[in-house]
Design a protein around this motif. Structure first.
Motif, PDB file in Angstrom:
ATOM      1  N   GLY A  85       0.968  -1.114   0.251  1.00  0.00           N
ATOM      2  CA  GLY A  85      -0.081   0.262   0.151  1.00  0.00           C
ATOM      3  C   GLY A  85       0.899   1.245   0.086  1.00  0.00           C
ATOM      4  O   GLY A  85       0.457   2.178  -0.626  1.00  0.00           O
ATOM      5  N   GLN A  86       2.078   1.052   0.865  1.00  0.00           N
ATOM      6  CA  GLN A  86       2.239   2.240   0.765  1.00  0.00           C
ATOM      7  C   GLN A  86       3.745   2.513  -0.525  1.00  0.00           C
ATOM      8  O   GLN A  86       3.568   4.063  -0.963  1.00  0.00           O
ATOM      9  CB  GLN A  86       3.972   2.413   1.983  1.00  0.00           C
ATOM     10  N   HIS A  87       4.050   1.670  -1.000  1.00  0.00           N
ATOM     11  CA  HIS A  87       4.387   1.672  -2.539  1.00  0.00           C
ATOM     12  C   HIS A  87       3.852   2.793  -3.395  1.00  0.00           C
ATOM     13  O   HIS A  87       4.434   3.461  -3.748  1.00  0.00           O
ATOM     14  CB  HIS A  87       5.171   0.242  -3.057  1.00  0.00           C
ATOM     15  N   PHE A  88       1.735   1.838  -3.202  1.00  0.00           N
ATOM     16  CA  PHE A  88       1.174   2.003  -4.210  1.00  0.00           C
ATOM     17  C   PHE A  88       0.770   3.938  -4.160  1.00  0.00           C
ATOM     18  O   PHE A  88       1.139   4.220  -5.276  1.00  0.00           O
ATOM     19  CB  PHE A  88      -0.369   1.015  -4.014  1.00  0.00           C
ATOM     20  N   LEU A  89       0.606   4.357  -3.023  1.00  0.00           N
ATOM     21  CA  LEU A  89       0.509   5.294  -2.927  1.00  0.00           C
ATOM     22  C   LEU A  89       1.516   6.597  -3.639  1.00  0.00           C
ATOM     23  O   LEU A  89       1.178   7.861  -3.739  1.00  0.00           O
ATOM     24  CB  LEU A  89      -0.013   5.884  -0.938  1.00  0.00           C
ATOM     25  N   GLN A  90       2.802   5.889  -2.926  1.00  0.00           N
ATOM     26  CA  GLN A  90       4.041   6.726  -3.190  1.00  0.00           C
ATOM     27  C   GLN A  90       4.374   6.970  -5.653  1.00  0.00           C
ATOM     28  O   GLN A  90       4.587   7.885  -5.465  1.00  0.00           O
ATOM     29  CB  GLN A  90       5.814   6.283  -3.178  1.00  0.00           C
ATOM     30  N   ARG A  91       4.102   5.735  -6.041  1.00  0.00           N
ATOM     31  CA  ARG A  91       3.575   6.011  -7.027  1.00  0.00           C
ATOM     32  C   ARG A  91       2.349   6.999  -7.727  1.00  0.00           C
ATOM     33  O   ARG A  91       2.563   6.884  -8.456  1.00  0.00           O
ATOM     34  CB  ARG A  91       3.680   4.403  -7.742  1.00  0.00           C
ATOM     35  N   ALA A 119      -2.993  -0.612   5.455  1.00  0.00           N
ATOM     36  CA  ALA A 119      -1.504  -0.507   4.820  1.00  0.00           C
ATOM     37  C   ALA A 119      -0.536   1.292   5.689  1.00  0.00           C
ATOM     38  O   ALA A 119      -0.021   0.301   6.597  1.00  0.00           O
ATOM     39  CB  ALA A 119      -0.710  -0.333   3.209  1.00  0.00           C
ATOM     40  N   LEU A 120      -1.562   1.490   6.055  1.00  0.00           N
ATOM     41  CA  LEU A 120      -0.883   2.593   6.360  1.00  0.00           C
ATOM     42  C   LEU A 120      -2.129   3.991   7.283  1.00  0.00           C
ATOM     43  O   LEU A 120      -2.761   4.584   7.382  1.00  0.00           O
ATOM     44  CB  LEU A 120      -0.634   3.685   5.548  1.00  0.00           C
ATOM     45  N   ALA A 139      -4.090  12.519   1.768  1.00  0.00           N
ATOM     46  CA  ALA A 139      -3.882  14.086   2.403  1.00  0.00           C
ATOM     47  C   ALA A 139      -2.502  13.702   1.894  1.00  0.00           C
ATOM     48  O   ALA A 139      -1.961  14.195   1.443  1.00  0.00           O
ATOM     49  CB  ALA A 139      -4.773  14.095   3.724  1.00  0.00           C
ATOM     50  N   ASP A 140      -1.273  12.758   2.822  1.00  0.00           N
ATOM     51  CA  ASP A 140      -0.298  12.198   2.888  1.00  0.00           C
ATOM     52  C   ASP A 140       0.377  12.797   1.790  1.00  0.00           C
ATOM     53  O   ASP A 140       1.095  13.091   1.452  1.00  0.00           O
ATOM     54  CB  ASP A 140      -0.109  11.441   3.789  1.00  0.00           C
ATOM     55  N   PHE A 141      -0.192  11.691   0.762  1.00  0.00           N
ATOM     56  CA  PHE A 141       0.346  11.558  -0.742  1.00  0.00           C
ATOM     57  C   PHE A 141      -0.731  12.043  -1.578  1.00  0.00           C
ATOM     58  O   PHE A 141      -1.007  11.925  -3.161  1.00  0.00           O
ATOM     59  CB  PHE A 141       0.020  10.124  -0.808  1.00  0.00           C
ATOM     60  N   ASP A 142      -1.930  13.353  -1.308  1.00  0.00           N
ATOM     61  CA  ASP A 142      -2.264  13.765  -2.446  1.00  0.00           C
ATOM     62  C   ASP A 142      -2.871  13.159  -3.159  1.00  0.00           C
ATOM     63  O   ASP A 142      -2.767  13.030  -4.257  1.00  0.00           O
ATOM     64  CB  ASP A 142      -1.604  14.931  -2.643  1.00  0.00           C
TER      65      ASP A 142
END
Length: 191
Positions: A85-91, A119-120, A139-142
Motif C-alpha cells: 500500500g505504501q508503494h502504491f500511494l508513493q507511485r 497498509a497505512l 492527504a499525505d500523498f495527495d
C-alpha cells in the motif's frame, strides 16, 4: 466469478505495471494462470475496515466460511509481487483513480480503500461525497480514489414519456476529465 476474484484480477493487472520489471513483464501473461490458496491472504480484515458498507461486508453479515478469502491469482509465467500500500500511494502521489460503474465498481473501490488504509492506518484521509461521486483522499500523498456510481455509463434524461437513456451522450462523464486512471466495469445481467 465472484466480486473478490474480479477485484483480484483488477489488482493484478494494475500492480503488474507498477512492480514487475520490463523484461519479466514481456513474458508475463496475466490472463493465463490459476487461483491458488495463499495463507497470507486476505490483505485486510473487512470486520475492522471502517469503509466497507453493510451490504458488502460478508463477514459481519454472518458468512461463516472464510476459504474464499484465501485465494490469489497466480499467472503461469511469473510471480506477482505482494500488494504494498505504501508503494502504491508513493507511485500514485498527486494522482487520481476513479472507478465508474455499478455495485461491482463500488465493491472494488471499497476494497482498494481498505487495502490502502490497512497498509497505512495512521495516514491522514478524508472521505466525501458529492452527488454520485465518492472521493477517498489520502492527504499525505495527495492521492484520490474515487467512485462514480453510474449504472448506465451514458446520460439518462427526463422527457415527457419518462426517463430515457441517451446512448449518444456522455455529458455526465465530464467529471472524468483530468482523472489519471479510469476503471470502467459493470455486472452483466442476462435476461
Amino acid at each position: 466469478m465472484n466480486l473478490w476474484a474480479q477485484f483480484c484480477i483488477f489488482c493484478a493487472v494494475l500492480f503488474i505495471f507498477l512492480r514487475i520489471n520490463q523484461s519479466n513483464a514481456k513474458n508475463c501473461d496475466l490472463f493465463e494462470g490459476s487461483w491458488v490458496t495463499d495463507s497470507s491472504s486476505p490483505l485486510y480484515n473487512s470486520k475492522s475496515c471502517p469503509f466497507i458498507e453493510r451490504e458488502f461486508n460478508c463477514q459481519n453479515n454472518g458468512r461463516s466460511d472464510a476459504l474464499y478469502l484465501k485465494y490469489k491469482w497466480q499467472p503461469h509465467a511469473c510471480n506477482l509481487p505482494r500488494f504494498d500500500g505504501q508503494h502504491f500511494l508513493q507511485r500514485f502521489k498527486g494522482k487520481s483513480i476513479m472507478f465508474v460503474g455499478d455495485s461491482l465498481s463500488r465493491n472494488q473501490w471499497q476494497s482498494l480503500t481498505c487495502l490502502l488504509y490497512t497498509a497505512l492506518p495512521s495516514t491522514k484521509y478524508n472521505v466525501s461525497r458529492v452527488g454520485d461521486v465518492s472521493t477517498f483522499t489520502f492527504a499525505d500523498f495527495d492521492v484520490k480514489v474515487m467512485l462514480d456510481r453510474n449504472v448506465y455509463l451514458v446520460d439518462v434524461v427526463k422527457e415527457a414519456n419518462g426517463r430515457i437513456l441517451k446512448l449518444d451522450s456522455i455529458e455526465g462523464g465530464k467529471m472524468e476529465n483530468g482523472i489519471d486512471v479510469l476503471i470502467f466495469n459493470m455486472a452483466l445481467v442476462e435476461s
